[in-house]
Design an enzyme around this catalytic site. Structure first.
Site, PDB file in Angstrom:
ATOM      1  N   THR A  40      -7.750   0.124   7.686  1.00 19.68           N
ATOM      2  CA  THR A  40      -8.924   0.576   8.443  1.00 19.68           C
ATOM      3  C   THR A  40     -10.029  -0.478   8.416  1.00 19.68           C
ATOM      4  O   THR A  40     -10.667  -0.755   9.436  1.00 19.68           O
ATOM      5  CB  THR A  40      -9.456   1.893   7.828  1.00 19.68           C
ATOM      6  OG1 THR A  40      -8.405   2.846   7.850  1.00 19.68           O
ATOM      7  CG2 THR A  40     -10.642   2.423   8.593  1.00 19.68           C
ATOM      8  N   HIS A  43      -9.234  -3.297  10.718  1.00 14.26           N
ATOM      9  CA  HIS A  43      -9.497  -2.940  12.120  1.00 14.26           C
ATOM     10  C   HIS A  43     -10.990  -3.067  12.438  1.00 14.26           C
ATOM     11  O   HIS A  43     -11.374  -3.565  13.497  1.00 14.26           O
ATOM     12  CB  HIS A  43      -9.054  -1.494  12.405  1.00 14.26           C
ATOM     13  CG  HIS A  43      -7.569  -1.314  12.461  1.00 14.26           C
ATOM     14  ND1 HIS A  43      -6.790  -1.849  13.454  1.00 14.26           N
ATOM     15  CD2 HIS A  43      -6.717  -0.670  11.628  1.00 14.26           C
ATOM     16  CE1 HIS A  43      -5.514  -1.535  13.242  1.00 14.26           C
ATOM     17  NE2 HIS A  43      -5.450  -0.827  12.134  1.00 14.26           N
ATOM     18  N   HIS A  63     -13.833   2.588   1.892  1.00 11.92           N
ATOM     19  CA  HIS A  63     -13.708   3.965   1.398  1.00 11.92           C
ATOM     20  C   HIS A  63     -12.855   4.051   0.143  1.00 11.92           C
ATOM     21  O   HIS A  63     -12.750   5.118  -0.443  1.00 11.92           O
ATOM     22  CB  HIS A  63     -13.131   4.859   2.502  1.00 11.92           C
ATOM     23  CG  HIS A  63     -11.816   4.388   3.026  1.00 11.92           C
ATOM     24  ND1 HIS A  63     -11.714   3.435   4.019  1.00 11.92           N
ATOM     25  CD2 HIS A  63     -10.554   4.690   2.683  1.00 11.92           C
ATOM     26  CE1 HIS A  63     -10.437   3.185   4.257  1.00 11.92           C
ATOM     27  NE2 HIS A  63      -9.703   3.934   3.454  1.00 11.92           N
ATOM     28  N   ASP A 195      11.576  -2.818   5.427  1.00 11.41           N
ATOM     29  CA  ASP A 195      10.456  -3.616   5.937  1.00 11.41           C
ATOM     30  C   ASP A 195      11.078  -4.843   6.585  1.00 11.41           C
ATOM     31  O   ASP A 195      12.303  -5.005   6.569  1.00 11.41           O
ATOM     32  CB  ASP A 195       9.489  -4.002   4.807  1.00 11.41           C
ATOM     33  CG  ASP A 195       8.057  -4.214   5.301  1.00 11.41           C
ATOM     34  OD1 ASP A 195       7.194  -3.373   5.018  1.00 11.41           O
ATOM     35  OD2 ASP A 195       7.814  -5.218   6.017  1.00 11.41           O
ATOM     36  N   ARG A 200       7.279  -8.204   0.615  1.00  6.91           N
ATOM     37  CA  ARG A 200       7.053  -6.789   0.309  1.00  6.91           C
ATOM     38  C   ARG A 200       8.323  -6.130  -0.228  1.00  6.91           C
ATOM     39  O   ARG A 200       8.263  -5.253  -1.084  1.00  6.91           O
ATOM     40  CB  ARG A 200       6.530  -6.061   1.555  1.00  6.91           C
ATOM     41  CG  ARG A 200       5.106  -6.507   1.831  1.00  6.91           C
ATOM     42  CD  ARG A 200       4.418  -5.762   2.930  1.00  6.91           C
ATOM     43  NE  ARG A 200       2.971  -5.820   2.684  1.00  6.91           N
ATOM     44  CZ  ARG A 200       2.055  -5.496   3.564  1.00  6.91           C
ATOM     45  NH1 ARG A 200       2.394  -5.071   4.746  1.00  6.91           N
ATOM     46  NH2 ARG A 200       0.779  -5.567   3.247  1.00  6.91           N
TER      47      ARG A 200
END
Ligand code: ZN
Length: 342
Positions: A40, A43, A63, A195, A200
């Site tokens: 987020t 973005h 957050h 993935d 990862r």
């Protein structure tokens, strides 16, 4: 205080001085210790269409955080100055039917910390007391900083029973890795993660998956054969937002399979709905965390030995935010943490 700010519409962020926030009635002021960078935040930094539609600058981002209670507003009764806390980043209305029924994660009026309200990438942040989670046990501050996405992972991983089940997780970003660790810890039989990033997939081995599948090179069907599976996955967790992943899930679930969907696709796409019907699949959308059942689960999972340390790969001082965001965007990482204490 210093804060990481989206000062105006358009790409980019500024680390700048803003007035200290003060806790209003029912609110808690937290001195931020560590924060986690979320997709987020990337973005909002990049200012894509979603960010331009959703965010009104000036906005303090962030957050995912932990810290200590610095001050409390009038009427705060259950949170005390000095306590070590994390915060639920979804603020709910408290008055809709779902809120009144205790299903706060289903509130249709949810607003997001660091999205529609001044966030936590700062030396101080303010939240309603009902969004504060006090850590009653010892928790590593880096882990406490990511309770929000850890909660997404737990909410996804524990949406359906996994004990003895074969579990497929598509997407090995931080939430996929944490979901894999939770499924393993909670007693799944086979845990398979997919993935297209080798980095990862290597991290996935550290959280204890049975197979980490690079779907750029092989298929989930091949993974089933390798594990000696014959009837498909009982539970799937979609955490990539990729249409191809959803199609792999539908093709590789057992009859009666259950699918928890957390990944947010960028656009509409087609799937084989006849397979959904004929296999009698259950598909459940997941957003955020159950308030606060997921939070209890998170604390208890850590207390009972769940190890999230492989998921946290990078730590930066908050002044190095540009490099930290670049690292998070690059994808050669698990979770990226910012330190606000210096
Ligand atoms: Zn509500």
């Amino acid at each position: 205080m210093r804060a990481l700010l989206k000062a105006k519409a358009g790409p980019g962020l500024e680390l700048t001085e803003v007035p200290d926030p003060e806790p209003g009635p029912g609110e808690v002021l937290v001195r931020v210790m560590r924060t986690g960078i979320c997709g987020t935040d990337l973005h909002i930094d990049a200012w894509d269409d979603w960010a331009a539609r959703t965010v009104q600058p000036p906005l303090v981002l962030g957050h995912e955080f932990c810290g200590t209670v610095e001050a409390i507003g009038a009427g705060v009764t259950k949170t005390a100055v000095g306590e070590f806390v994390s915060g639920e980043g979804h603020l709910v209305c408290g008055t809709c039917r779902n809120c009144l029924a205790g299903r706060r994660h289903l509130c249709a009026n949810t607003i997001g910390l660091g999205v529609q309200r001044q966030g936590a990438f700062a030396e101080l942040t303010v939240l309603p007391e009902q969004n504060i989670w006090v850590h009653r046990q010892q928790v590593d501050p880096d882990v406490a900083a990511i309770f929000d996405p850890f909660g997404n992972a737990v909410h996804t991983a524990l949406s359906f029973p996994v004990v003895g089940e074969d579990v497929l997780i598509t997407g090995a970003g931080p939430i996929g890795l944490m979901a894999a660790a939770v499924a393993r810890h909670a007693g799944a039989r086979n845990v398979v993660i997919t993935d297209i990033s080798e980095h990862r997939l290597e991290l996935a081995h550290k959280v204890g998956v049975d197979l980490a599948v690079n779907v750029a090179r092989t298929t989930v069907a091949e993974a089933q054969r390798e594990l000696g599976m014959r009837e498909g996955f009982d539970v799937a967790m979609e955490i990539s937002g990729q249409p191809s992943a959803v199609r792999e899930i539908i093709a590789n679930c057992s009859h009666g399979g259950r699918v928890a969907m957390l990944g947010l696709p960028a656009a509409e796409f087609a799937i084989d709905w006849s397979a959904v019907v004929l296999k009698m699949l259950t598909i459940k959308g997941i957003y955020g965390r159950e308030m606060f059942e997921t939070w209890y689960s998170m604390s208890v999972l850590l207390q009972s030995g769940l190890d999230l340390s492989p998921v946290i790969t990078h730590r930066f001082d908050h002044t190095e935010y540009a490099e930290a965001f670049e690292t998070a965007r690059g994808g050669h990482c698990g979770k990226v943490i910012l330190d606000w204490t210096r």
